[in-house]
Design a protein around this motif. Structure first.
Motif, PDB file in Angstrom:
ATOM      1  N   SER A   5       0.837  -1.201   0.000  1.00 55.86           N
ATOM      2  CA  SER A   5       0.000   0.000   0.000  1.00 55.86           C
ATOM      3  C   SER A   5       0.870   1.249   0.000  1.00 55.86           C
ATOM      4  CB  SER A   5      -0.920   0.013   1.230  1.00 55.86           C
ATOM      5  OG  SER A   5      -1.740   1.160   1.230  1.00 55.86           O
ATOM      6  N   HIS A   6       0.260   2.363  -0.430  1.00 58.79           N
ATOM      7  CA  HIS A   6       0.919   3.666  -0.303  1.00 58.79           C
ATOM      8  C   HIS A   6       0.406   4.408   0.922  1.00 58.79           C
ATOM      9  CE1 HIS A   6      -2.951   4.642  -2.174  1.00 58.79           C
ATOM     10  NE2 HIS A   6      -2.810   5.834  -1.641  1.00 58.79           N
ATOM     11  N   ASP A   7      -0.565   3.816   1.623  1.00 61.52           N
ATOM     12  CA  ASP A   7      -1.312   4.520   2.656  1.00 61.52           C
ATOM     13  C   ASP A   7      -1.102   3.864   4.025  1.00 61.52           C
ATOM     14  OD1 ASP A   7      -3.181   5.798   4.253  1.00 61.52           O
ATOM     15  OD2 ASP A   7      -4.754   5.778   2.730  1.00 61.52           O
ATOM     16  N   LEU A   8      -0.355   4.528   4.896  1.00 61.07           N
ATOM     17  CA  LEU A   8      -0.116   3.999   6.242  1.00 61.07           C
ATOM     18  C   LEU A   8      -1.408   3.824   7.029  1.00 61.07           C
ATOM     19  CD1 LEU A   8       3.133   5.745   7.549  1.00 61.07           C
ATOM     20  CD2 LEU A   8       2.620   3.307   7.702  1.00 61.07           C
ATOM     21  N   ALA A   9      -2.375   4.709   6.824  1.00 64.45           N
ATOM     22  CA  ALA A   9      -3.632   4.625   7.571  1.00 64.45           C
ATOM     23  C   ALA A   9      -4.394   3.351   7.232  1.00 64.45           C
ATOM     24  CB  ALA A   9      -4.487   5.858   7.283  1.00 64.45           C
ATOM     25  N   VAL A  10      -4.364   2.936   5.970  1.00 66.29           N
ATOM     26  CA  VAL A  10      -5.030   1.700   5.552  1.00 66.29           C
ATOM     27  C   VAL A  10      -4.307   0.488   6.147  1.00 66.29           C
ATOM     28  CG1 VAL A  10      -5.514   0.209   3.570  1.00 66.29           C
ATOM     29  CG2 VAL A  10      -6.052   2.642   3.461  1.00 66.29           C
ATOM     30  N   VAL A  11      -2.982   0.501   6.071  1.00 63.72           N
ATOM     31  CA  VAL A  11      -2.187  -0.601   6.623  1.00 63.72           C
ATOM     32  C   VAL A  11      -2.442  -0.755   8.119  1.00 63.72           C
ATOM     33  CG1 VAL A  11       0.178  -1.300   7.159  1.00 63.72           C
ATOM     34  CG2 VAL A  11      -0.406  -0.526   4.861  1.00 63.72           C
ATOM     35  N   TYR A  12      -2.591   0.347   8.799  1.00 66.66           N
ATOM     36  CA  TYR A  12      -2.809   0.335  10.249  1.00 66.66           C
ATOM     37  C   TYR A  12      -4.064  -0.466  10.617  1.00 66.66           C
ATOM     38  CZ  TYR A  12      -3.189   2.168  15.021  1.00 66.66           C
ATOM     39  OH  TYR A  12      -3.275   2.284  16.384  1.00 66.66           O
ATOM     40  N   GLN A  13      -5.068  -0.466   9.728  1.00 69.18           N
ATOM     41  CA  GLN A  13      -6.333  -1.142  10.024  1.00 69.18           C
ATOM     42  C   GLN A  13      -6.243  -2.669   9.923  1.00 69.18           C
ATOM     43  OE1 GLN A  13      -9.892   0.816   8.214  1.00 69.18           O
ATOM     44  NE2 GLN A  13      -8.383   2.239   7.358  1.00 69.18           N
ATOM     45  N   LEU A  14      -5.237  -3.182   9.206  1.00 67.43           N
ATOM     46  CA  LEU A  14      -5.180  -4.626   8.961  1.00 67.43           C
ATOM     47  C   LEU A  14      -3.919  -5.292   9.493  1.00 67.43           C
ATOM     48  CD1 LEU A  14      -6.591  -7.050   7.517  1.00 67.43           C
ATOM     49  CD2 LEU A  14      -5.209  -6.484   5.504  1.00 67.43           C
ATOM     50  N   CYS A  15      -2.816  -4.565   9.509  1.00 63.85           N
ATOM     51  CA  CYS A  15      -1.506  -5.184   9.762  1.00 63.85           C
ATOM     52  C   CYS A  15      -1.002  -4.915  11.175  1.00 63.85           C
ATOM     53  CB  CYS A  15      -0.481  -4.664   8.753  1.00 63.85           C
ATOM     54  SG  CYS A  15      -0.940  -4.994   7.037  1.00 63.85           S
ATOM     55  N   ALA A  16      -0.279  -5.885  11.715  1.00 61.22           N
ATOM     56  CA  ALA A  16       0.348  -5.708  13.022  1.00 61.22           C
ATOM     57  C   ALA A  16       1.737  -5.104  12.893  1.00 61.22           C
ATOM     58  CB  ALA A  16       0.435  -7.045  13.744  1.00 61.22           C
ATOM     59  N   ARG A  17       2.349  -5.290  11.722  1.00 61.40           N
ATOM     60  CA  ARG A  17       3.714  -4.826  11.505  1.00 61.40           C
ATOM     61  C   ARG A  17       3.808  -4.192  10.135  1.00 61.40           C
ATOM     62  NH1 ARG A  17       8.524  -7.621  10.318  1.00 61.40           N
ATOM     63  NH2 ARG A  17       7.330  -9.524  10.000  1.00 61.40           N
ATOM     64  N   VAL A  18       4.736  -3.249   9.975  1.00 61.64           N
ATOM     65  CA  VAL A  18       4.852  -2.534   8.699  1.00 61.64           C
ATOM     66  C   VAL A  18       6.319  -2.296   8.381  1.00 61.64           C
ATOM     67  CG1 VAL A  18       4.608  -0.269   9.804  1.00 61.64           C
ATOM     68  CG2 VAL A  18       4.078  -0.518   7.372  1.00 61.64           C
ATOM     69  N   ALA A  19       6.645  -2.390   7.086  1.00 57.58           N
ATOM     70  CA  ALA A  19       7.965  -2.022   6.575  1.00 57.58           C
ATOM     71  C   ALA A  19       7.777  -0.875   5.595  1.00 57.58           C
ATOM     72  CB  ALA A  19       8.625  -3.214   5.883  1.00 57.58           C
ATOM     73  N   GLU A  69      11.138  -0.304   9.895  1.00 63.02           N
ATOM     74  CA  GLU A  69      10.294  -1.474  10.079  1.00 63.02           C
ATOM     75  C   GLU A  69       9.953  -1.617  11.550  1.00 63.02           C
ATOM     76  OE1 GLU A  69      10.574  -6.357   9.735  1.00 63.02           O
ATOM     77  OE2 GLU A  69      12.199  -5.105   8.969  1.00 63.02           O
ATOM     78  N   GLY A  70       8.698  -2.016  11.845  1.00 59.59           N
ATOM     79  CA  GLY A  70       8.330  -2.226  13.234  1.00 59.59           C
ATOM     80  C   GLY A  70       6.844  -2.414  13.420  1.00 59.59           C
ATOM     81  N   ASP A  71       6.444  -2.480  14.663  1.00 58.04           N
ATOM     82  CA  ASP A  71       5.041  -2.572  15.043  1.00 58.04           C
ATOM     83  C   ASP A  71       4.286  -1.351  14.517  1.00 58.04           C
ATOM     84  OD1 ASP A  71       3.005  -3.838  17.128  1.00 58.04           O
ATOM     85  OD2 ASP A  71       2.967  -1.653  17.367  1.00 58.04           O
ATOM     86  N   VAL A  72       3.056  -1.556  14.041  1.00 61.57           N
ATOM     87  CA  VAL A  72       2.327  -0.437  13.437  1.00 61.57           C
ATOM     88  C   VAL A  72       2.092   0.703  14.421  1.00 61.57           C
ATOM     89  CG1 VAL A  72       1.179  -1.708  11.584  1.00 61.57           C
ATOM     90  CG2 VAL A  72       0.110  -1.623  13.846  1.00 61.57           C
ATOM     91  N   ASP A  73       1.817   0.390  15.683  1.00 60.49           N
ATOM     92  CA  ASP A  73       1.613   1.455  16.663  1.00 60.49           C
ATOM     93  C   ASP A  73       2.890   2.271  16.860  1.00 60.49           C
ATOM     94  OD1 ASP A  73      -1.129   1.083  17.379  1.00 60.49           O
ATOM     95  OD2 ASP A  73      -0.552  -0.717  18.472  1.00 60.49           O
ATOM     96  N   GLN A  74       4.006   1.573  16.905  1.00 62.43           N
ATOM     97  CA  GLN A  74       5.288   2.256  17.058  1.00 62.43           C
ATOM     98  C   GLN A  74       5.559   3.171  15.869  1.00 62.43           C
ATOM     99  OE1 GLN A  74       8.652  -0.433  17.102  1.00 62.43           O
ATOM    100  NE2 GLN A  74       9.943   1.134  16.154  1.00 62.43           N
TER     101      GLN A  74
END
Length: 241
Positions: free
Chosen positions: A191-205, A215-220
Motif C-alpha cells: 500500500s501507499h497509505d499507512l492509515a489503511v495498513v494500520y487497520q489490517l496489519c500488526a507490523r509494517v515495513a 520497520e516495526g510494530d504499526v503502533d510504534q
C-alpha cells in the motif's frame, strides 16, 4: 517458534538488460510469520510492487535469498476489473483456479465454488454475472475468492482497496481480517497509505528507492516514526482522513 512463511535476506533485483538494466530493490531483508499480516508501504516507484512480484516468482533477475514456505501463493490486484476476465461469468472465473489445480470433476468444482461464496459475502445469483455487472466491491470479493479457493495460505495484496471508496475500503478490510483469522492466512499487504495498513496489519515495513528504511510494530511506526520518509507518508495519510 514457527518457521517464517517468507524469509527474504539481502534481496536485490533488476529490470531490463544491458545498458538498460536498472536496479529496483537494494539489499532488502524481511520476514513474514505464519498467520501474520505485514504491510509494505511506500509511494509509487518505491519498489514495493516489485518486492511482491519477487515473492510470487515473477521477477527472476535477483541476488540474495528469498524463501517462500507456502505452496501456490496468490495475488489480489488493485483493479479487480482488470484482473478478471470480462467475457466470463463469476462461476467460470472461480472454477478456473480449480481447473488449473487439477480438479477435473465439474460438479466438484461447482460445489466448492458455491460453498466458498458465503465466506466472501457473495451469493449464488452472482455466479451468472460478468464482472461488468458487479459493483467495485463485489468484483474485489470475486478476486479475493479466486485467490483463496485453491487453499493458498500466503496472499499478496497489491493495493487491494485503493480503487474503492472509503465505505467499501472498510468493508473489504474487515472481510480480509475475518478471512485471515478463519482460514489461517498470511498477508503481504502492499500500500501507499499507512492509515489503511494500520487497520489490517500488526507490523509494517516502509520502502523508498528500493530500500526498507524503517520497520516495526504499526503502533510504534504510527505514533513515533523515526525516518523522515515515514513521517512524510504518515502526514500524507492523515491529510487524507
Amino acid at each position: 517458534m514457527a518457521e517464517p512463511i517468507v524469509r527474504i535476506s539481502h534481496l536485490s533485483s533488476w529490470y531490463g538488460r544491458g545498458r538498460a538494466r536498472t536496479q529496483v530493490l537494494r539489499d532488502v531483508s524481511l520476514e513474514l510469520a505464519p498467520g501474520e499480516a505485514l504491510g509494505v508501504v511506500g509511494e509509487s516507484g518505491s519498489g514495493k510492487s516489485t518486492l511482491a512480484k519477487c515473492v510470487l516468482g515473477m521477477v527472476t533477475d535477483t541476488a540474495g535469498t528469498l524463501e517462500v514456505n507456502s505452496p501456490r501463493p496468490q495475488m489480489v490486484f488493485q483493479d479487480p476489473y482488470g484482473s478478471l476476465n470480462p467475457a466470463k461469468t463469476v462461476g467460470w472465473i472461480l472454477e478456473e483456479p480449480l481447473r488449473a489445480a487439477g480438479v477435473r470433476n465439474k460438479a466438484e468444482r461447482r460445489e466448492r465454488v458455491r460453498s466458498f461464496l458465503p465466506l466472501v459475502g457473495l451469493e449464488g445469483e452472482h455466479l451468472e454475472r460478468r464482472p461488468a455487472q458487479l459493483s467495485g466491491g463485489q468484483r474485489q470479493r470475486v478476486a479475493i475468492a479466486a485467490a483463496l479457493i485453491q487453499g493458498s495460505k500466503l496472499i499478496v495484496l497489491d493495493e487491494p482497496v485503493s480503487a474503492l471508496d472509503v465505505t467499501l475500503q472498510a468493508q473489504i478490510l474487515r472481510l480480509l481480517a475475518g478471512l485471515k483469522e478463519r482460514l489461517g492466512l498470511s498477508y503481504l499487504f502492499i500500500s501507499h497509505d499507512l492509515a489503511v495498513v494500520y487497520q489490517l496489519c500488526a507490523r509494517v515495513a516502509v520502502m523508498t528507492q528500493g530500500e526498507i528504511v524503517e520497520e516495526g510494530d504499526v503502533d510504534q511506526i504510527y505514533d513515533h516514526p523515526a525516518h523522515p520518509y515515514t513521517k512524510k507518508l504518515l502526514a500524507a495519510s492523515l491529510a487524507l482522513d
